[in-house]
Motif scaffolding. Structure first.
Motif, PDB file in Angstrom:
ATOM      1  N   SER A 123      10.804  30.091  26.166  1.00 49.19           N
ATOM      2  CA  SER A 123      10.144  28.750  25.631  1.00 49.19           C
ATOM      3  C   SER A 123      11.340  27.851  24.572  1.00 49.19           C
ATOM      4  CB  SER A 123       8.698  28.694  24.989  1.00 49.19           C
ATOM      5  OG  SER A 123       8.261  27.243  24.768  1.00 49.19           O
ATOM      6  N   SER A 124      11.198  26.617  25.240  1.00 49.80           N
ATOM      7  CA  SER A 124      12.013  25.999  23.677  1.00 49.80           C
ATOM      8  C   SER A 124      11.237  25.165  23.248  1.00 49.80           C
ATOM      9  CB  SER A 124      13.665  25.282  24.683  1.00 49.80           C
ATOM     10  OG  SER A 124      14.928  25.069  23.819  1.00 49.80           O
ATOM     11  N   LEU A 146       8.908  34.926  24.704  1.00 47.34           N
ATOM     12  CA  LEU A 146      10.513  34.292  24.051  1.00 47.34           C
ATOM     13  C   LEU A 146      10.507  33.201  23.575  1.00 47.34           C
ATOM     14  CD1 LEU A 146      12.507  37.272  23.847  1.00 47.34           C
ATOM     15  CD2 LEU A 146      13.270  36.254  25.024  1.00 47.34           C
ATOM     16  N   PHE A 147      11.764  32.592  22.584  1.00 52.92           N
ATOM     17  CA  PHE A 147      11.819  31.517  22.498  1.00 52.92           C
ATOM     18  C   PHE A 147      13.272  31.593  22.649  1.00 52.92           C
ATOM     19  CE2 PHE A 147       8.516  31.194  18.898  1.00 52.92           C
ATOM     20  CZ  PHE A 147       7.587  30.095  19.852  1.00 52.92           C
ATOM     21  N   PHE A 148      14.283  30.757  23.111  1.00 52.36           N
ATOM     22  CA  PHE A 148      15.789  30.132  22.805  1.00 52.36           C
ATOM     23  C   PHE A 148      15.735  28.958  22.327  1.00 52.36           C
ATOM     24  CE2 PHE A 148      16.879  27.745  26.624  1.00 52.36           C
ATOM     25  CZ  PHE A 148      15.005  27.210  27.538  1.00 52.36           C
ATOM     26  N   SER A 159      13.905  35.753  19.620  1.00 50.72           N
ATOM     27  CA  SER A 159      14.524  34.469  20.401  1.00 50.72           C
ATOM     28  C   SER A 159      15.512  34.964  20.115  1.00 50.72           C
ATOM     29  CB  SER A 159      13.522  33.535  18.859  1.00 50.72           C
ATOM     30  OG  SER A 159      14.662  33.794  17.545  1.00 50.72           O
ATOM     31  N   VAL A 160      16.451  33.843  21.105  1.00 49.29           N
ATOM     32  CA  VAL A 160      17.777  33.578  21.219  1.00 49.29           C
ATOM     33  C   VAL A 160      18.464  32.078  20.945  1.00 49.29           C
ATOM     34  CG1 VAL A 160      19.329  34.171  22.491  1.00 49.29           C
ATOM     35  CG2 VAL A 160      17.507  35.377  22.851  1.00 49.29           C
ATOM     36  N   HIS A 305      17.965  38.944  29.475  1.00 48.51           N
ATOM     37  CA  HIS A 305      18.149  40.241  28.809  1.00 48.51           C
ATOM     38  C   HIS A 305      17.244  41.138  28.211  1.00 48.51           C
ATOM     39  CE1 HIS A 305      22.138  39.956  30.572  1.00 48.51           C
ATOM     40  NE2 HIS A 305      21.436  41.161  31.441  1.00 48.51           N
ATOM     41  N   LEU A 306      17.079  40.119  27.161  1.00 46.21           N
ATOM     42  CA  LEU A 306      16.401  40.777  25.557  1.00 46.21           C
ATOM     43  C   LEU A 306      14.865  41.073  26.419  1.00 46.21           C
ATOM     44  CD1 LEU A 306      15.395  41.301  22.764  1.00 46.21           C
ATOM     45  CD2 LEU A 306      15.613  38.005  22.074  1.00 46.21           C
ATOM     46  N   PHE A 307      15.025  39.539  27.205  1.00 51.42           N
ATOM     47  CA  PHE A 307      12.862  39.615  27.594  1.00 51.42           C
ATOM     48  C   PHE A 307      12.765  41.109  28.431  1.00 51.42           C
ATOM     49  CE2 PHE A 307      10.196  38.795  31.244  1.00 51.42           C
ATOM     50  CZ  PHE A 307       8.598  38.555  29.403  1.00 51.42           C
TER      51      PHE A 307
END
Lengths: 339, 339
Positions: A123-124, A146-148, A159-160, A305-307
DNA sequence: ATGAAAGCGCTAACAA
DNA sequence: TTGTTAGCGCTTTCAT
């Protein structure tokens, strides 16, 4: 035409449906002969696995939910582009939800995703404090999150993002380096860290170079071409003393640029302009628009990728959340370089 | 923490789970009291309906699959933006698949969607003859299908497109009206109707106004800034006699424009330029780029509405497919108006 | 290597 | 108004 199931294939071949299921999922304990037969029959009968049934039973959907403010901006559509590509390559499908910066829409999106039993949510966010509780619901349910780009820092969620502070600092420092001394800042009225950080970078750069920070030179509003024009118009009306504009977003910068050119000012000779986001038009306009690139596609890929890495580690909520911070890339173009 | 199901709620309230199910779906035959109790308990226990189970049983997912070449273009991301918004308002979620113009990816997307038992597929195809069979699979399965922008005309499938022929004609006619007589055309090497139609419009307009159609003035390639530059460079190298360029896409037009300005030509005085797609940058560049607007967001909305209408009529494959054709909007700007 | 059986969580038809 | 029952199509464990 009723849909073919593993039972149909089983009947055809005179085996049980569990044998068929094994063959289809190529289970180790299955003879090559039956497997071949099953595959052939499946193809012949036009079999399509029912993922609903499979997911219901197994507890995995291989679907992730993506929440973005809007796809109608090149920033988010680019990130989603990179994200989808990588997730897709790794066997995931993407459910997409646009919030239009509305908090209630954001809640609905989360709700829907949770009900759909997605394997994760990326999500953003559109709001931070306001929506925090909802995101806490997600972690309570142990659904990977995960946040981006826009994260809620108080939440222990990976997060990224990009380093917006540094971006704001670099942009402002660049303007100062080019000889501008009275730099206005146009930013968003949304209560989001990214904008506060860009602002903080702006302010610190001014202070670092012993330039005064003037509250009157800071404009908050709904970022847009119009807002850029209005803000500059105001400065002109009040005969304020400014020689550069740093906008937290490119369309806003473009508005500022257009109004100044219209009024006969020379950019960059008299007034310098910096935008933010590296929209496509910036490279093409005259003078070309200096801006900050946010590495959108890379951000999408890194997020994916992180996810994937985290979801592979099995203990999503066990470790301290990894926060990847990408470096912004300053793109000085003509609009800020008078020489 | 195990997930709450309707059984948990039932146990808590000493009713059967079907009563709970009824309360949750507000079935008419349910007492206000039990309904309230169920709702309260559901909330207290943090109940989330499991859509997988519900869909498996009911046969409806309320999910539609969207297939696009890429989100990294403002055209498709805009259409998807409009599409998602309307579908979302009507209770549908969207699964998204990017093909990157690859036919095998397109097949995979269709496969995945069919397995996920989407309630419909909305697609903008990457290939026509090559992929036809796959789309026939969809109709064989009676899954509602809709094309937007890029359709396969031989298939009896409803669609929302723009009138590309008319767009090509109008654009060319406009150039002719401005006095240009030797108009080159830069188009795609993809085998897609949209490009063939734009070309047909171009050709017919020339003929209509008694101008010759010269094969050497027609360039096919991968639409892009570079392709625009290369094509124009070729014409210059060969000292061809041209005074206008009509590109089937804006970036390509921009490439042509940039190269010409670089080489010292005056646009629009010596050479006129028309693009296609109304990318954001066109309005901002100098000279501003004449183009054709495709009504992207409206296209998304119309697509969604048509889909909803058709799916409501129950007999999706029974009637002759409705094909909505939107009118293109000519946007003459500076790059094609010398006066 | 294959079969039997249970059940994921829900909807919907039929009974009471 | 509520309860009973039978699946939807699959995965997965335990037998054989």
């Amino acid at each position: 035409m009723k849909k073919t199931t593993i039972h149909d294939i089983a009947r055809e071949l005179d085996v049980t449906f569990s044998t068929v299921a094994r063959a289809l999922n190529d289970h180790p304990a299955i003879s090559a002969a039956t497997k071949a037969a099953v595959l052939e029959t499946a193809k012949r009968l036009n079999y399509q696995q029912n993922k609903l049934a499979s997911s219901l039973r197994s507890g995995r959907t291989n679907v992730i939910g993506i929440i973005v403010p809007s796809l109608d901006t090149s920033f988010f559509s680019s990130v989603v582009h990179g994200l989808e590509k990588v997730m897709n390559e790794n066997g995931y499908s993407m459910l997409l939800y646009q919030t239009g910066e509305s908090l209630s829409q954001e809640q609905k999106g989360i709700e829907t995703f949770l009900q759909s039993r997605v394997d994760g949510i990326i999500s953003s966010v559109s709001g931070e404090v306001e929506i925090k509780e909802f995101y806490e619901q997600i972690s309570k349910r142990q659904v990977p999150l995960l946040f981006f780009d826009r994260a809620i820092n108080e939440l222990p969620v990976p997060s990224v993002t990009i380093n917006d502070y540094r971006a704001g600092f670099l942009a402002t420092e660049h303007l100062i380096g080019q000889g501008y001394k009275n730099i206005a800042h146009l930013t968003s009225d949304q209560n989001l860290t990214i904008f506060k950080e860009r602002f903080r970078g702006y302010r610190d750069a001014l202070q670092r170079y012993n330039l005064p920070v003037d509250e009157k030179m800071i404009f908050k509003g709904k970022l847009s071409l119009e807002f850029g024009k209005e803000s500059v118009q105001q400065m002109l009306d009040k005969q304020m003393n400014f020689d550069a504009v740093f906008a937290a977003e490119d369309y806003t910068a473009m508005g500022a640029l257009q109004l100044l050119l219209e009024k006969g000012y020379k950019v960059p000779e008299e007034i310098g302009i910096m935008g933010f986001a590296n929209e496509a038009f910036g490279a093409f306009v005259t003078p070309s628009l200096s801006t900050v690139d946010q590495q959108t596609i890379r951000m999408g890929e890194e997020t994916a990728h992180l996810f994937l890495k985290l979801i592979g580690s099995k203990d999503y909520y066990g470790t301290t959340p990894e926060r990847i911070v990408l470096d912004p890339i300053l793109l000085p173009r003509r609009s800020s370089q008078p020489d």
